[in-house]
Design an enzyme around this catalytic site. Structure first.
Site, PDB file in Angstrom:
ATOM      1  N   HIS A  92       0.833  -1.223   0.000  1.00 11.84           N
ATOM      2  CA  HIS A  92       0.000   0.000   0.000  1.00 11.84           C
ATOM      3  C   HIS A  92       0.861   1.265   0.000  1.00 11.84           C
ATOM      4  O   HIS A  92       0.418   2.315   0.451  1.00 11.84           O
ATOM      5  CB  HIS A  92      -0.957   0.035   1.198  1.00 11.84           C
ATOM      6  CG  HIS A  92      -1.697  -1.248   1.429  1.00 11.84           C
ATOM      7  ND1 HIS A  92      -2.949  -1.487   0.922  1.00 11.84           N
ATOM      8  CD2 HIS A  92      -1.338  -2.373   2.097  1.00 11.84           C
ATOM      9  CE1 HIS A  92      -3.346  -2.708   1.292  1.00 11.84           C
ATOM     10  NE2 HIS A  92      -2.367  -3.263   1.987  1.00 11.84           N
ATOM     11  N   SER A 121      14.152  21.965 -16.106  1.00 10.18           N
ATOM     12  CA  SER A 121      12.929  22.724 -16.335  1.00 10.18           C
ATOM     13  C   SER A 121      13.298  24.043 -16.976  1.00 10.18           C
ATOM     14  O   SER A 121      14.352  24.606 -16.690  1.00 10.18           O
ATOM     15  CB  SER A 121      12.232  22.966 -14.999  1.00 10.18           C
ATOM     16  OG  SER A 121      11.418  24.110 -15.074  1.00 10.18           O
ATOM     17  N   LYS A 173      15.371  22.065 -10.872  1.00 15.82           N
ATOM     18  CA  LYS A 173      14.736  20.799 -11.214  1.00 15.82           C
ATOM     19  C   LYS A 173      15.617  19.830 -11.982  1.00 15.82           C
ATOM     20  O   LYS A 173      16.385  20.210 -12.852  1.00 15.82           O
ATOM     21  CB  LYS A 173      13.490  21.067 -12.062  1.00 15.82           C
ATOM     22  CG  LYS A 173      12.423  21.827 -11.322  1.00 15.82           C
ATOM     23  CD  LYS A 173      11.469  20.906 -10.624  1.00 15.82           C
ATOM     24  CE  LYS A 173      10.450  20.393 -11.620  1.00 15.82           C
ATOM     25  NZ  LYS A 173       9.550  19.463 -10.987  1.00 15.82           N
ATOM     26  N   GLU A 176       9.474   8.322 -16.698  1.00 18.19           N
ATOM     27  CA  GLU A 176       8.089   8.793 -16.910  1.00 18.19           C
ATOM     28  C   GLU A 176       7.606   8.400 -18.304  1.00 18.19           C
ATOM     29  O   GLU A 176       6.486   7.933 -18.492  1.00 18.19           O
ATOM     30  CB  GLU A 176       8.009  10.310 -16.778  1.00 18.19           C
ATOM     31  CG  GLU A 176       8.189  10.837 -15.370  1.00 18.19           C
ATOM     32  CD  GLU A 176       8.236  12.361 -15.371  1.00 18.19           C
ATOM     33  OE1 GLU A 176       7.200  12.971 -15.090  1.00 18.19           O
ATOM     34  OE2 GLU A 176       9.295  12.932 -15.683  1.00 18.19           O
TER      35      GLU A 176
END
Ligand code: ARG
Length: 458
Positions: free
Chosen positions: A157, A278, A284, A291
């Protein structure tokens, strides 16, 4: 109508829109090598069976080889009006060698031809995919051996559950990729039968030798039923399904790479050359590669559903719908190969933040089950032990402490059976190393898994 190879019975030339809509040449040109190889085997067989003469076979073969060279050198003109790669090659053959080119299509149809080409294409690409999977498995095994002492939290979980070795975690994915590898191997064996010679649907009146062409083209044997040969695309569905499952595995580990590389977890640092920055936020470092791999799994599923839907309810044998089989397969092949390659290199180069992982491994009361097992060993029924430990955890939480920070007297408020040896049981190293049963996270068990994996890979 003379310009179409099948133009004889037509009185109108094909409408421009229909021609464009019907054409598959823009994507099935990928099959040219297999188409030429299949045609060469076919003419050699025709000559061997004395269906055409030796000299005709030689002219056709030379012409086909010349066409292959033209395509490879970029000198071949692909045109919509040639419909598909099979027609385009045959048409060019006519230009090169004249009417004898017309003998190539004796005892053959585009229906058995395309089924053969497509299988040869997929067979070759599946071998490449298997090689990529093998490299990925090797990287996982090497990392697992190298990092055998690193501990981390195991989750259910996404809540801290029990501490595990990083290698136990990584080897879980080895098992998934091994099953993928075996799935590809399994369907590759099943698909390796040659449809050539099935004709349009019913077989042929000529005395062909299907065993000869099957063998020449690297198939185990010819297919058994002509109707099935030209209408079967199970191999493509099996490929798309196996690719989807493999993509699903990649998406799960990629998701973990994204989570584990976040500042909040900071378990690992992905290599800079696999991340991007970024355009506005200078701090970043975005995990674009995992992804994207996670995202591309959607395409793999889409391609699979697309072909399943195309084939649903199709009557035997060949139907033009089946031309829609190629793009999903081509796309899944490229998507899976690039995802596997990128993931493998990124995984090999990523750095583990071992201190952070070890610290997190002891957090979240990850050794609570060990405390319960301790009580069970002292004779308490497990359900009662579960309850005692639950209360102990609630107490520790209220004091803002971990289990290992509790004093002896604090423990003993919850059960009198707890003694001084408890402190050995609530430490991460002990928790991990006591799970020695086969498949568990103890070092001895993980090393055994690694050994078996290495044997599999040799
Ligand atoms: N381009 C076609 C395909 O990919 C080749 C087979 C055409 N056969 C036919 N009967 N029209 O399916």
């Amino acid at each position: 109508m003379a310009e179409k190879l099948w133009g004889g019975r037509f009185s109108l030339s094909t409408h421009k829109l229909a021609e464009e809509f019907n054409a598959s040449i823009n994507f099935d040109r990928k099959l040219y090598r297999f188409d030429i190889k299949g045609s060469i085997a076919h003419v050699e067989m025709l000559a061997k069976q004395r269906i055409i003469v030796e000299d005709e076979a030689r002219q056709i073969k030379d012409g086909l080889e010349k066409i292959e060279a033209e395509i490879e050198e970029g000198d071949f003109e692909f045109r919509d009006e040639d419909e598909d790669i099979h027609m385009a090659i045959e048409k060019r053959l006519h230009e090169l060698i004249g009417p004898v080119a017309g003998k190539l299509h004796t005892a053959r149809s585009r229906n058995d031809q395309v089924a053969t080409d497509f299988r040869m294409y997929l067979r070759e690409r599946v071998d490449e995919i298997s090689e990529c999977l093998r490299e990925l498995m090797q990287v996982i095994v090497d990392k697992s051996r190298e990092k055998i002492d690193v501990v981390m939290p195991g989750y259910t979980h996404l809540q801290t559950a029990q501490p595990v070795l990083f290698s136990q975690y990584a080897m879980a994915y080895f098992q998934m990729f091994k099953r993928d590898f075996l799935r590809f191997k399994d369907f590759r064996e099943r698909m390796n039968e040659c449809p050539l010679g099935a004709g349009a649907l019913a077989g042929t009146t000529f005395d062909i030798d299907r065993d000869y062409t099957a063998e020449r083209l690297g198939f185990d044997k010819p297919t058994s039923n002509s109707l099935d040969s030209v209408s079967d695309r199970d191999f493509a569905l099996e490929f798309l399904s196996a690719a989807s499952i493999c993509g699903m595995h990649l998406s799960r580990i990629s998701e973990e790479m994204v989570i584990f590389s976040s500042a909040e977890f900071a378990f690992l640092d992905l290599p800079d050359d696999f991340c991007t920055g970024s355009s506005i936020m200078p701090q970043k470092k975005n995990p674009d590669m995992p992804e994207l791999i996670r995202g591309k799994t959607g395409r793999l599923y889409g391609n699979m559903i697309s072909l399943f839907t195309t084939l649903k309810g199709l009557p035997l044998a060949y139907n033009k719908d089946m031309q829609e089989d190629k793009e999903p397969v081509f796309d899944s092949v490229e998507t899976l190969i690039s995802s596997l390659r990128i993931f493998t290199e990124m995984f090999a180069k990523m750095k583990l933040n071992e201190k952070k992982m070890a610290k997190a491994a002891g957090g979240g009361f990850s050794t609570a089950t060990d405390l319960a097992d301790y009580l069970v060993r002292k004779g308490m029924p497990f359900r009662e032990a579960h309850n005692v430990v639950g209360k102990t955890v609630a107490y520790a939480l209220s004091k803002n402490k971990g289990l290992e920070d509790l004093e002896m007297e604090e423990f003993r408020q919850f059960s009198r059976v707890i003694e001084g040896d408890i402190f050995e049981y609530v430490v991460v190293a002990k928790s991990v190393d006591s799970r020695k049963a086969k498949g568990g996270t103890a070092k001895s068990s993980v090393l055994q898994q690694i050994k078996e994996a290495e044997e599999f890979l040799t």
